[in-house]
Design a protein around this motif. Structure first.
Motif, PDB file in Angstrom:
ATOM      1  N   SER A   1      13.828 -17.102  58.948  1.00 44.97           N
ATOM      2  CA  SER A   1      14.634 -16.024  58.356  1.00 44.97           C
ATOM      3  C   SER A   1      15.776 -16.580  57.518  1.00 44.97           C
ATOM      4  O   SER A   1      16.787 -15.917  57.338  1.00 44.97           O
ATOM      5  CB  SER A   1      15.181 -15.129  59.467  1.00 44.97           C
ATOM      6  OG  SER A   1      15.960 -15.885  60.377  1.00 44.97           O
ATOM      7  N   GLU A   2      15.645 -17.808  57.042  1.00 44.81           N
ATOM      8  CA  GLU A   2      16.710 -18.429  56.254  1.00 44.81           C
ATOM      9  C   GLU A   2      16.844 -17.716  54.903  1.00 44.81           C
ATOM     10  O   GLU A   2      15.856 -17.448  54.213  1.00 44.81           O
ATOM     11  CB  GLU A   2      16.386 -19.914  56.031  1.00 44.81           C
ATOM     12  CG  GLU A   2      17.423 -20.663  55.225  1.00 44.81           C
ATOM     13  CD  GLU A   2      18.783 -20.702  55.901  1.00 44.81           C
ATOM     14  OE1 GLU A   2      19.760 -20.312  55.239  1.00 44.81           O
ATOM     15  OE2 GLU A   2      18.857 -21.108  57.076  1.00 44.81           O
ATOM     16  N   LYS A   3      18.110 -17.408  54.518  1.00 40.06           N
ATOM     17  CA  LYS A   3      18.356 -16.704  53.256  1.00 40.06           C
ATOM     18  C   LYS A   3      18.933 -17.607  52.174  1.00 40.06           C
ATOM     19  O   LYS A   3      19.000 -17.227  51.011  1.00 40.06           O
ATOM     20  CB  LYS A   3      19.312 -15.532  53.493  1.00 40.06           C
ATOM     21  CG  LYS A   3      18.755 -14.477  54.437  1.00 40.06           C
ATOM     22  CD  LYS A   3      19.751 -13.356  54.653  1.00 40.06           C
ATOM     23  CE  LYS A   3      19.186 -12.310  55.616  1.00 40.06           C
ATOM     24  NZ  LYS A   3      20.136 -11.193  55.857  1.00 40.06           N
ATOM     25  N   ASP A   4      19.371 -18.806  52.549  1.00 43.04           N
ATOM     26  CA  ASP A   4      19.987 -19.712  51.576  1.00 43.04           C
ATOM     27  C   ASP A   4      18.933 -20.242  50.615  1.00 43.04           C
ATOM     28  O   ASP A   4      17.867 -20.699  51.029  1.00 43.04           O
ATOM     29  CB  ASP A   4      20.665 -20.878  52.310  1.00 43.04           C
ATOM     30  CG  ASP A   4      21.681 -21.567  51.425  1.00 43.04           C
ATOM     31  OD1 ASP A   4      21.303 -22.115  50.395  1.00 43.04           O
ATOM     32  OD2 ASP A   4      22.870 -21.544  51.822  1.00 43.04           O
ATOM     33  N   PRO A   5      19.185 -20.215  49.296  1.00 39.98           N
ATOM     34  CA  PRO A   5      18.185 -20.636  48.301  1.00 39.98           C
ATOM     35  C   PRO A   5      18.084 -22.148  48.125  1.00 39.98           C
ATOM     36  O   PRO A   5      17.404 -22.606  47.207  1.00 39.98           O
ATOM     37  CB  PRO A   5      18.679 -19.964  47.014  1.00 39.98           C
ATOM     38  CG  PRO A   5      20.164 -19.892  47.184  1.00 39.98           C
ATOM     39  CD  PRO A   5      20.397 -19.654  48.651  1.00 39.98           C
ATOM     40  N   LYS A   6      18.754 -22.931  48.991  1.00 44.11           N
ATOM     41  CA  LYS A   6      18.725 -24.394  48.820  1.00 44.11           C
ATOM     42  C   LYS A   6      17.558 -24.996  49.600  1.00 44.11           C
ATOM     43  O   LYS A   6      17.085 -24.431  50.579  1.00 44.11           O
ATOM     44  CB  LYS A   6      20.039 -25.004  49.305  1.00 44.11           C
ATOM     45  CG  LYS A   6      21.245 -24.615  48.469  1.00 44.11           C
ATOM     46  CD  LYS A   6      22.508 -25.259  49.028  1.00 44.11           C
ATOM     47  CE  LYS A   6      23.740 -24.845  48.243  1.00 44.11           C
ATOM     48  NZ  LYS A   6      24.976 -25.435  48.800  1.00 44.11           N
TER      49      LYS A   6
END
Length: 657
Positions: free
Chosen positions: A214-219
């Motif tokens: 569920s990671e939302k960071d675009p890195k």
């Protein structure tokens, strides 16, 4: 002396002098203030003021704890024994003027601690994130990657081990699986599908218990990992800076200690004010004061202030506090009495009663003259060199007296660090030295020590019975005193030669006398113990029951003194074994080196263990065997308004001259 006689005090003075008089009483520490119960007098509500003092004191105390954590004060042996810092009254006033500045430093210390806590919490969370990212570092797309214009992606975990090929066989066509990392417990996967196969693949993955991230960071994971580590480094720098600030602020340690004590005194002063009664122009204080201090305090207050002080004897129903005062010989063991219970109104102070036997039994249990010498030297040096608080001074004096008793018994039994004298003479000089005991060696004649223990125990119990006799006699019940004590003396003294005859030869005349005394004691006890019962049967069976209790009770009590034998033998036996271990090598040089090492380490441990054992079991003999014969306890300890501080004290504190 024992219990000091108390007087009730009533002090009436001008309202304008109330705080000054309370401060004087606080420094003198000889008056216990009672709560005002006169409904015609007004009370003052100090809850808000006391709450403020408590709040500021807690802040200063918290700041002290923080600087003790990050910049602990270097404390030597002297600091452990030295008492509170003495301050003059005028110096105390000067420091009080700086309180605002000191409280600002306390708040700054707490603020820095809060920064450290926040940074530490943030670091913990970031480290958890880094641990989770470790398994995804090989992935070269962001964890929130959903696909391209023609593809869709799944990034997640299966809770078991699986290969890419095994997974692809279960997925629809146009799907590719890559194992990013894995273990026996789980497999971390990157799955890429065509748009047409995405939904079908999703249904299959759900059946396989696939869990998507569920990671939302675009890195990318590696970029996130670097970012988290940079943030960790930033928080660590923040923590280090806060630590340095606390270490600098640690220079305020003494001032913070002063504030803690100052605010404690102010709080207790206002608590005392809440117990007073007030009129428009005067205040009235009631309480208790030891009679020996009454006239002195009255003169001092009436000379300085417009005040009237009267003293009266307490009423029969008054809850009079108890203050103990004993001779230089007995006062060191007052703490033992307080540990059990303060004397009740009808009790005598057991301190002077038990003090001789306390020292005697302690020394008999430790029973090594070498250990006793160490106790005497150590406690005497501490008493001479350090400025000790009263309680610590009494404790060290008690152990010094116990050390003297230990040397006495050790010399009688010939134990000086066990048998070190004989061991050194035999192992290094080739000479045999016989017993150096003035009396006898317990290890070679334990029966004699057992009988001595029982004999001393009987004397100890007889002392308790004698005190009970006097207490009953003084109340006017003279026959009760005789009938309660005489049968016990006769029965125990009658049984003693018969019991001793089981171990040693006892003259027949003593046995015969003992039988007659036993018969007389039993007869008196059976005939008189049930005297409070109205019926003949009640009196008779009450006497039989008392006989049963006396026989079983005193038998158990006397046998309890066998601990004198057990602990005395244990100390000497262990000490001798230590010496034996130290002389095991054949080579004399190695033997000497080993003996020195084993001697220091072994005897230190033996002293510590048996010192604790002697203390505990000596206490038990007083509490269970002696006190049960005459002592009730349950009194309330005298609690005067005093300078109840932790770090400082006035040079005039508790002086009554």
């Amino acid at each position: 002396m024992a219990k000091l006689k108390m007087k009730k005090i009533e002090l009436i003075a001008m309202l304008t002098d109330s705080k000054k008089i309370i401060e004087l009483l606080q420094r003198r520490g000889v008056v216990e203030i009672s709560q005002n119960t006169d409904e015609e007098l007004e009370n003052t509500n100090v809850t808000a003021v006391v709450g403020e003092f408590e709040k500021f004191r807690n802040t200063a105390a918290q700041a002290l704890e923080i600087i003790d954590t990050y910049a602990p004060e270097k404390a030597g042996l002297a600091d452990l024994f030295n008492g509170k810092t003495e301050v003059e009254k005028h110096e105390f006033g000067k420091e009080a003027m700086k309180m605002e500045k000191i409280m600002a430093a306390a708040n700054e210390i707490i603020k820095n601690q809060r920064s450290i806590n926040d940074a530490s919490s943030a670091i913990s969370q970031l480290e958890i994130k880094c641990d989770m990212l470790d398994r995804w570092l090989p992935l070269d797309v962001p964890l929130n990657f959903k696909g391209t214009s023609s593809t869709s992606a799944y990034i997640g975990t299966l809770p078991y081990q699986i290969t890419a090929e095994e997974l692809e066989e279960q997925l629809p066509e146009n799907c590719s699986a890559e194992v990013v990392s894995g273990s026996k417990e789980q497999t971390n996967l990157f799955i890429l599908c065509s748009k047409q196969s995405y939904d079908e693949a999703g249904d299959i993955l759900r059946k396989l218990t696939f869990v998507s991230l569920s990671e939302k960071d675009p890195k990318k994971p590696s970029e996130l990992y670097d970012t988290y580590n940079q943030n960790i480094k930033s928080h660590e720098d923040e923590m280090e800076k806060a630590r340095e600030n606390i270490e600098k602020l640690a220079a305020n340690r003494k001032q913070l200690q002063f504030v803690v004590d100052y605010l404690q005194m102010r709080k207790e002063k206002y608590d005392a004010l809440s117990g007073l009664g007030f009129t428009e122009t005067t205040f009235i204080l009631t309480g208790y004061i030891p009679e020996k201090y009454s006239e002195q305090l009255k003169k001092e207050i009436e000379d300085k202030y417009t005040a009237s002080i009267t003293f009266t004897d307490p009423d029969e129903d008054d809850d009079v506090p108890v203050l103990l005062e004993n001779s230089i010989f007995s006062s060191p063991v007052e703490g033992i009495t307080k540990m059990y219970a303060m004397p009740a109104k009808g009790d005598v102070d057991p301190t002077p009663v038990m003090s001789f036997f306390y020292y005697l039994f302690f020394g008999m249990m430790l029973s090594d003259a070498g250990y006793g010498l160490l106790m005497i030297i150590g406690t005497t040096l501490a008493l001479k060199k350090f400025k000790l608080e009263t309680s610590m001074k009494k404790t060290l004096t008690m152990f010094r007296n116990c050390g003297i008793s230990t040397v006495f018994w050790g010399a009688l039994f010939g134990s000086w660090f066990g048998d070190i004298v004989q061991v050194v003479a035999r192992q290094f000089f080739g000479k045999e030295i016989g017993s150096i005991a003035i009396w006898f060696e317990p290890l070679t004649d334990p029966v004699k020590l057992l009988l001595v223990s029982f004999g001393l125990g009987i004397l100890h119990l007889f002392l308790g019975v004698a005190v009970a006799f006097k207490m009953t006699w003084d109340t006017g019940k003279k026959l009760d005193a005789i009938f309660d004590a005489l049968p016990i003396y006769l029965i125990v003294l009658g049984v003693a030669p018969i019991g001793a005859g089981m171990f040693i030869s006892v003259p027949s005349v003593l046995k015969t006398t003992g039988i007659y005394m036993l018969i007389a004691g039993v007869a008196i006890l059976v005939l008189t113990a049930g005297r409070t019962s109205k019926s003949v049967f009640g009196k008779f069976f009450g006497g039989l029951y008392a006989l049963y209790n006396t026989a079983t009770g005193y038998l158990g009590d006397i046998l309890s003194y066998s601990r004198l034998l057990a602990l005395g033998l244990a100390t000497g036996s262990i000490a001798s074994v230590i010496n034996l271990i130290g002389t095991m090598p054949e080579n004399k040089i190695i033997k000497l080196i080993l003996l020195i090492i084993v001697f220091i380490v072994g005897h230190t441990a033996n002293l510590a263990i048996n010192l604790l054992g002697a203390y505990v079991h000596t206490d038990r003999l007083q509490f269970v065997e002696l006190f049960s014969k005459f002592y009730t306890g349950g009194g309330r300890e005298f609690a005067p308004l005093t300078v109840n501080t932790k770090y400082i004290k006035f040079k005039e504190e508790n002086k009554n001259d």
